[in-house]
Scaffold this motif. Structure first.
Motif, PDB file in Angstrom:
ATOM      1  N   VAL A  78       0.824  -1.133   0.052  1.00 34.37           N
ATOM      2  CA  VAL A  78       0.148   0.149   0.018  1.00 34.37           C
ATOM      3  C   VAL A  78       0.943   1.258  -0.045  1.00 34.37           C
ATOM      4  O   VAL A  78       1.668   1.477   0.949  1.00 34.37           O
ATOM      5  CB  VAL A  78      -1.012  -0.102   1.147  1.00 34.37           C
ATOM      6  N   ARG A  79       1.025   1.871  -1.119  1.00 40.65           N
ATOM      7  CA  ARG A  79       1.788   3.186  -1.294  1.00 40.65           C
ATOM      8  C   ARG A  79       1.264   4.480  -1.614  1.00 40.65           C
ATOM      9  O   ARG A  79       1.539   5.048  -0.693  1.00 40.65           O
ATOM     10  CB  ARG A  79       2.537   2.979  -2.588  1.00 40.65           C
ATOM     11  N   SER A  80       0.169   4.458  -2.119  1.00 46.63           N
ATOM     12  CA  SER A  80      -0.734   5.844  -2.186  1.00 46.63           C
ATOM     13  C   SER A  80      -1.497   6.156  -1.140  1.00 46.63           C
ATOM     14  O   SER A  80      -1.596   5.398  -0.243  1.00 46.63           O
ATOM     15  CB  SER A  80      -1.574   5.849  -3.758  1.00 46.63           C
ATOM     16  N   SER A  81      -1.805   7.451  -0.923  1.00 48.75           N
ATOM     17  CA  SER A  81      -2.528   7.791   0.188  1.00 48.75           C
ATOM     18  C   SER A  81      -3.948   7.404   0.096  1.00 48.75           C
ATOM     19  O   SER A  81      -4.347   7.005   1.129  1.00 48.75           O
ATOM     20  CB  SER A  81      -2.464   9.563   0.100  1.00 48.75           C
ATOM     21  N   ARG A  82      -4.293   7.325  -1.015  1.00 50.11           N
ATOM     22  CA  ARG A  82      -5.788   6.862  -1.160  1.00 50.11           C
ATOM     23  C   ARG A  82      -5.874   5.530  -0.776  1.00 50.11           C
ATOM     24  O   ARG A  82      -6.763   5.048   0.018  1.00 50.11           O
ATOM     25  CB  ARG A  82      -6.553   7.274  -2.658  1.00 50.11           C
ATOM     26  N   ALA A  83      -5.027   4.680  -1.310  1.00 45.78           N
ATOM     27  CA  ALA A  83      -4.869   3.051  -0.792  1.00 45.78           C
ATOM     28  C   ALA A  83      -4.701   3.022   0.687  1.00 45.78           C
ATOM     29  O   ALA A  83      -5.356   2.047   1.201  1.00 45.78           O
ATOM     30  CB  ALA A  83      -3.747   2.483  -1.751  1.00 45.78           C
ATOM     31  N   LYS A  84      -3.927   3.784   1.405  1.00 43.05           N
ATOM     32  CA  LYS A  84      -3.797   3.568   2.642  1.00 43.05           C
ATOM     33  C   LYS A  84      -5.120   4.168   3.312  1.00 43.05           C
ATOM     34  O   LYS A  84      -5.476   3.405   4.481  1.00 43.05           O
ATOM     35  CB  LYS A  84      -2.494   4.434   3.145  1.00 43.05           C
ATOM     36  N   GLY A  85      -5.736   4.868   2.904  1.00 42.11           N
ATOM     37  CA  GLY A  85      -7.112   5.310   3.550  1.00 42.11           C
ATOM     38  C   GLY A  85      -8.052   4.122   3.508  1.00 42.11           C
ATOM     39  O   GLY A  85      -8.870   3.852   4.438  1.00 42.11           O
ATOM     40  N   ARG A  86      -8.185   3.455   2.195  1.00 39.94           N
ATOM     41  CA  ARG A  86      -8.910   2.261   2.022  1.00 39.94           C
ATOM     42  C   ARG A  86      -8.629   1.136   3.044  1.00 39.94           C
ATOM     43  O   ARG A  86      -9.291   0.428   3.635  1.00 39.94           O
ATOM     44  CB  ARG A  86      -8.959   2.092   0.535  1.00 39.94           C
ATOM     45  N   ALA A  87      -7.328   1.044   3.010  1.00 43.46           N
ATOM     46  CA  ALA A  87      -6.787  -0.031   4.081  1.00 43.46           C
ATOM     47  C   ALA A  87      -7.321   0.356   5.475  1.00 43.46           C
ATOM     48  O   ALA A  87      -7.573  -0.570   6.150  1.00 43.46           O
ATOM     49  CB  ALA A  87      -5.275  -0.353   3.883  1.00 43.46           C
ATOM     50  N   TRP A  88      -7.187   1.526   5.859  1.00 41.86           N
ATOM     51  CA  TRP A  88      -7.522   2.038   7.229  1.00 41.86           C
ATOM     52  C   TRP A  88      -9.004   1.477   7.351  1.00 41.86           C
ATOM     53  O   TRP A  88      -9.142   0.875   8.713  1.00 41.86           O
ATOM     54  CB  TRP A  88      -7.075   3.365   7.492  1.00 41.86           C
ATOM     55  N   ILE A  89      -9.765   1.792   6.422  1.00 40.55           N
ATOM     56  CA  ILE A  89     -11.378   1.629   6.701  1.00 40.55           C
ATOM     57  C   ILE A  89     -11.601   0.316   6.718  1.00 40.55           C
ATOM     58  O   ILE A  89     -12.280  -0.264   7.765  1.00 40.55           O
ATOM     59  CB  ILE A  89     -12.220   1.970   5.345  1.00 40.55           C
ATOM     60  N   ARG A  90     -10.930  -0.796   6.227  1.00 38.26           N
ATOM     61  CA  ARG A  90     -11.077  -2.060   6.328  1.00 38.26           C
ATOM     62  C   ARG A  90     -10.363  -2.658   7.592  1.00 38.26           C
ATOM     63  O   ARG A  90     -10.863  -3.605   8.372  1.00 38.26           O
ATOM     64  CB  ARG A  90     -10.470  -2.930   5.271  1.00 38.26           C
ATOM     65  N   VAL A  91      -9.244  -2.256   7.964  1.00 38.98           N
ATOM     66  CA  VAL A  91      -8.481  -2.598   9.312  1.00 38.98           C
ATOM     67  C   VAL A  91      -9.574  -2.279  10.647  1.00 38.98           C
ATOM     68  O   VAL A  91      -9.656  -3.036  11.535  1.00 38.98           O
ATOM     69  CB  VAL A  91      -7.181  -1.990   9.323  1.00 38.98           C
ATOM     70  N   VAL A  92     -10.057  -1.115  10.372  1.00 43.37           N
ATOM     71  CA  VAL A  92     -10.910  -0.496  11.756  1.00 43.37           C
ATOM     72  C   VAL A  92     -12.163  -1.067  11.696  1.00 43.37           C
ATOM     73  O   VAL A  92     -12.857  -1.415  12.809  1.00 43.37           O
ATOM     74  CB  VAL A  92     -11.126   1.118  11.802  1.00 43.37           C
ATOM     75  N   LEU A  93     -12.612  -1.609  10.472  1.00 44.91           N
ATOM     76  CA  LEU A  93     -13.978  -2.483  10.592  1.00 44.91           C
ATOM     77  C   LEU A  93     -13.755  -4.001  10.931  1.00 44.91           C
ATOM     78  O   LEU A  93     -14.593  -4.363  11.866  1.00 44.91           O
ATOM     79  CB  LEU A  93     -14.599  -2.581   8.980  1.00 44.91           C
ATOM     80  N   MET A  94     -12.659  -4.405  10.649  1.00 46.00           N
ATOM     81  CA  MET A  94     -12.299  -5.776  11.384  1.00 46.00           C
ATOM     82  C   MET A  94     -11.983  -5.616  12.800  1.00 46.00           C
ATOM     83  O   MET A  94     -12.445  -6.495  13.864  1.00 46.00           O
ATOM     84  CB  MET A  94     -11.047  -6.250  10.690  1.00 46.00           C
ATOM     85  N   GLU A  95     -11.458  -4.518  13.373  1.00 46.68           N
ATOM     86  CA  GLU A  95     -11.339  -4.061  14.716  1.00 46.68           C
ATOM     87  C   GLU A  95     -12.489  -3.677  15.286  1.00 46.68           C
ATOM     88  O   GLU A  95     -12.577  -3.624  16.555  1.00 46.68           O
ATOM     89  CB  GLU A  95     -10.084  -3.141  14.927  1.00 46.68           C
ATOM     90  N   LYS A  96     -13.684  -3.443  14.594  1.00 52.01           N
ATOM     91  CA  LYS A  96     -15.011  -2.846  15.087  1.00 52.01           C
ATOM     92  C   LYS A  96     -14.637  -1.425  16.006  1.00 52.01           C
ATOM     93  O   LYS A  96     -15.031  -1.345  17.175  1.00 52.01           O
ATOM     94  CB  LYS A  96     -15.692  -3.917  15.929  1.00 52.01           C
ATOM     95  N   ARG A  97     -13.986  -0.683  15.267  1.00 47.96           N
ATOM     96  CA  ARG A  97     -13.486   0.685  15.791  1.00 47.96           C
ATOM     97  C   ARG A  97     -13.487   1.747  14.953  1.00 47.96           C
ATOM     98  O   ARG A  97     -13.066   2.888  15.307  1.00 47.96           O
ATOM     99  CB  ARG A  97     -12.061   0.458  16.337  1.00 47.96           C
ATOM    100  N   LEU A  98     -14.577   1.527  13.812  1.00 41.84           N
ATOM    101  CA  LEU A  98     -14.385   2.506  12.940  1.00 41.84           C
ATOM    102  C   LEU A  98     -15.405   4.025  13.625  1.00 41.84           C
ATOM    103  O   LEU A  98     -14.862   5.170  13.354  1.00 41.84           O
ATOM    104  CB  LEU A  98     -15.290   2.359  11.860  1.00 41.84           C
ATOM    105  N   SER A  99     -16.340   3.709  14.430  1.00 42.66           N
ATOM    106  CA  SER A  99     -17.102   4.753  15.060  1.00 42.66           C
ATOM    107  C   SER A  99     -16.184   5.444  16.001  1.00 42.66           C
ATOM    108  O   SER A  99     -16.180   6.941  16.188  1.00 42.66           O
ATOM    109  CB  SER A  99     -18.290   4.110  15.698  1.00 42.66           C
ATOM    110  N   GLU A 100     -15.202   4.826  16.771  1.00 44.59           N
ATOM    111  CA  GLU A 100     -14.445   5.409  17.701  1.00 44.59           C
ATOM    112  C   GLU A 100     -13.382   6.314  16.993  1.00 44.59           C
ATOM    113  O   GLU A 100     -13.227   7.530  17.404  1.00 44.59           O
ATOM    114  CB  GLU A 100     -13.680   4.226  18.462  1.00 44.59           C
ATOM    115  N   TYR A 101     -12.850   5.747  15.822  1.00 48.86           N
ATOM    116  CA  TYR A 101     -11.891   6.747  15.332  1.00 48.86           C
ATOM    117  C   TYR A 101     -12.717   7.943  14.573  1.00 48.86           C
ATOM    118  O   TYR A 101     -12.045   9.039  14.797  1.00 48.86           O
ATOM    119  CB  TYR A 101     -11.292   5.956  14.100  1.00 48.86           C
TER     120      TYR A 101
END
Length: 385
Positions: A80-103
Motif C-alpha cells: 500500500v503506497r498511495s495515500s488513497r490506498a492507505k485510507g481504504r486499508a485503514w477503513i477495512r482494518v478498523v472495520l475488522m477491529e470494530k472501531r470505526l465509530s471510535e476513530y
C-alpha cells in the motif's frame, strides 16, 4: 444515502458473509470515502500550487492519539503506497477491529485539525458528522474479514456509488392484497373476464405463497442466529459465574488466613509479654540473691580471723615481722595496749601475709617457708624466705 448503505449492509450480513466483493460493502465504502473527502482542502506546495489531498492525511493527523491505533502498521505496509490506498486499508482494518465509530468520534473532537483540513460547508464540519459516528456503531455487530492485498485498495480506482439498490420498489403484502381485491372486483363485473380472473387469482396466490416461504426462511435463519448468540451468551455467563465464585472463595480463604495470622500474632504478643514479666521477676530475685551473697561473704571474711587475744605470742611476732617487711605499720593491741581493736586491720593483715587461713596454727608452723618461732622472737631482723 449513508444511512441506507449501513442498513442494507446490516440486512445483508444476516444472510451472507461480507467481503470485498459484496455490492453492499462496495457502496458503503464509496459513500464513506465521498463523505470524508467532501470539501477537503488541498496541500499548498512551495510554488503556491494546490495539490489534491486524500482523507488519509486528515485521519493520520486527527487520530494519531487514539489508544492502540493502527496508523503505524498501515504506514509500514509494503503493498500500500498511495495515500488513497492507505485510507481504504485503514477503513477495512478498523472495520475488522470494530472501531470505526471510535476513530470518527475521536477525529471530530479534534476541531482544530478538522478546520485545518476541511473548507466551510464540509460534512465533517457540520452537525451531521455526529450522526455519522452514531450510525457507524451498528457496524460493530458484523464480523468483517478482508484481504488487504486485493484490487480494492488500488488508489487509482475512483469510488463509484451504485444507486440502483436503493431505487428498487418492493410491494408490501397489504398492497398486494389490495390489488388482488381490486382484481376480483373488476373480474366479477363482467362474465367474459371470468377465466382471466381465475388465472390472476391463481398467480396472486402462488406469489403470496412464495413470499410467505421466503419470509419463513428469513425468520428461520434469524431465529437460528439468535439461538446461537443466546447459547454463546449463556456460556459466557456461566464462565463469568464460575470465575466469580472462584474469586469469592479465594477472598474468603484470604480473609480466614488473615484472621488466623492476626490471632497467632496476638497470642505470640501475649506470650512474649508474659516471658518479659517472668524474666524481670527472675532478674529481681537474682539481684536480691547477689546482694545477700555479698553481705554473707563480707561477714564471713570479717569473722574468719581469730581475735588477737586468741593468738599466741609466736603468731603475733610472725605477723608483726611480715608487716614490718612490707613497710606497713599495723596497730596491734599487743604492741599498743592503749589502742582499741579494729576489725578492718585483720583483713588487711590477711591480704599482706598471703596466708590462706589462720584457723590452724599448727599448719602455719609446719610450712617450710617459715622459720621457727624461737628464732623469729630472738632475732627480729630475720627475713623469711
Amino acid at each position: 444515502m449513508f444511512r441506507f448503505s449501513v442498513k442494507t449492509l446490516l440486512d445483508h450480513s444476516c444472510f451472507e458473509t461480507i467481503d470485498d466483493s459484496s455490492p453492499e460493502f462496495v457502496n458503503f465504502v464509496s459513500i464513506l470515502e465521498h463523505i470524508l473527502s467532501h470539501r477537503l482542502k488541498g496541500q499548498m506546495s512551495w510554488f503556491g500550487y494546490e495539490t489534491p489531498r486524500s482523507f488519509w492525511d486528515y485521519i493520520k493527523a486527527a487520530c494519531s492519539k487514539v489508544p492502540h491505533n493502527c496508523i503505524r502498521s498501515i504506514e509500514s505496509m509494503e503493498n500500500v503506497r498511495s495515500s488513497r490506498a492507505k485510507g481504504r486499508a485503514w477503513i477495512r482494518v478498523v472495520l475488522m477491529e470494530k472501531r470505526l465509530s471510535e476513530y470518527i468520534t475521536f477525529a471530530l473532537r479534534d476541531f482544530r485539525a478538522s478546520r485545518r483540513f476541511y473548507e466551510d460547508g464540509a460534512i465533517m464540519l457540520g452537525e451531521e458528522a455526529g450522526l455519522l459516528a452514531d450510525t457507524l456503531i451498528g457496524l460493530n455487530t458484523i464480523d468483517f474479514s478482508f484481504c488487504l492485498k486485493g484490487e480494492g485498495l488500488d488508489g487509482s480506482c475512483p469510488a463509484v456509488i451504485d444507486y440502483t439498490p436503493y431505487l428498487k420498489f418492493t410491494q408490501s403484502a397489504d398492497s398486494i392484497s389490495s390489488d388482488e381485491e381490486e382484481m376480483r372486483t373488476l373480474g366479477s363485473s363482467g362474465s367474459e373476464s371470468s377465466t382471466p380472473d381465475k388465472t390472476a387469482t391463481a398467480a396472486s396466490i402462488f406469489t403470496e405463497q412464495s413470499n410467505l416461504v421466503s419470509k419463513c426462511k428469513r425468520f428461520e435463519q434469524k431465529y437460528r442466529m439468535a439461538l446461537e448468540q443466546k447459547g454463546y451468551l449463556e456460556e459466557l455467563v456461566r464462565l463469568r459465574e464460575a470465575q466469580l465464585s472462584e474469586a469469592v472463595s479465594q477472598s474468603k480463604a484470604l480473609q480466614q488466613s488473615l484472621a488466623d495470622t492476626h490471632l497467632s500474632h496476638t497470642l505470640e504478643k501475649e506470650q512474649l509479654e508474659y516471658i518479659i514479666l517472668e524474666l524481670q521477676d527472675q532478674l529481681t530475685v537474682l539481684k536480691n540473691n547477689d546482694l545477700r551473697s555479698r553481705q554473707e561473704l563480707t561477714a564471713h571474711l570479717t569473722n574468719q580471723w581469730p581475735s588477737p587475744d586468741a593468738m599466741d605470742a609466736n603468731a603475733q611476732a610472725l605477723l608483726s615481722a611480715k608487716l614490718s617487711i612490707a613497710g606497713v605499720n599495723i596497730y596491734c593491741t599487743s604492741c599498743h595496749p592503749g589502742k582499741e581493736e579494729t576489725p578492718s586491720l585483720r583483713g588487711l593483715c590477711g591480704s599482706l601475709t598471703s596466708v590462706t587461713s589462720y584457723k590452724s596454727l599448727a599448719s602455719l608452723r609446719s610450712n617450710e617457708c617459715l622459720a621457727s618461732p624461737t628464732t623469729e622472737v630472738s632475732s627480729p631482723s630475720f627475713t623469711p624466705s
